[in-house]
Design an enzyme around this catalytic site. Sequence first.
Site, mmCIF file in Angstrom:
data_model
loop_
_atom_site.group_PDB
_atom_site.id
_atom_site.type_symbol
_atom_site.label_atom_id
_atom_site.label_comp_id
_atom_site.label_asym_id
_atom_site.label_seq_id
_atom_site.Cartn_x
_atom_site.Cartn_y
_atom_site.Cartn_z
ATOM 1 N N PRO A 52 -9.603 94.602 -43.374
ATOM 2 C CG PRO A 52 -8.115 93.289 -43.978
ATOM 3 C CD PRO A 52 -8.784 94.710 -42.900
ATOM 4 C CD GLU A 53 -15.836 93.889 -44.395
ATOM 5 O OE1 GLU A 53 -16.012 93.368 -43.650
ATOM 6 O OE2 GLU A 53 -15.282 95.159 -43.758
#
Length: 277
Positions: free
Chosen positions: A2-3
Amino acid sequence: MPELPEVEVCRRGIAPELEGEEIRGVVIRAPKLRHPIPTELVRLLPGCRVVAVRRRGKYLLIDCRGEGVEGTLILHLGMSGNLRFVPPALPPEKHDHVDLVLGGQILRFADPRRFGVLLWQPGPPEAAGAHPLLAVQGIEPLSGEFTVDWLHAAFSRRSGPVKPVLMDSHLVVGIGNIYASESLFRAGISPLRAANRISAARCGLLVDAVRTTLSDAIAAGGSSIRDYVHSDGGAGCFQIQAGVYDRAGLPCLRCGGEVRQVRQAGRSTYYCPGCQH
């Protein structure tokens, strides 16, 4: 992993139900993830209220305050982590490592690969920024600090290819592999071009492209490539809108040329040689 968009979607998903809630208890089922989980949370957090749920780069910050206790939970979802609200009676599954017990529900942290982070930083909310994991973070790309002049000056000191530079979290946070490829495509800049060979005018195009790409990704719920899901179990769909990411060998949606794939800094980079120079 996840960014920024995925973490921001997670923050927006849990904040309305978590902020203002009293923490009744903490259950820790794993001694460590990427780092040991502080066992003192079981003693410190009951009786505290959640003051705010914030984001710094790819980290969630849960500010807590109680009688004689103030601090911030620093949480990173790792490669496979997720947060979800569950009923108190729901039995934990194999990879459910931490519960925050609230009034009528539980906020449960699951992490199958155990690459996530859950740490505690004592002190007022601003103290969290001094934690070693956060102190080295670069600027936020959706903040007012991310300007054309700043980016051009930062690039002028870097001679490497622009895409790995753009992904360097010590410079600017949260621009992961998908979003770097897509931002450069939207700006018409080759990921192979040296950062210090990009003009101020083209940096202006890139600043706009980064902001638009991240905002579009947040609106789409992020990107679900492997393990990422929302706090309600749903999936992100930004990857469906991608112009070049994971489209190697397919026609460019802008010019019809063939999208290419190369390796940069151990990651796959997708770009259109006809559109990006």
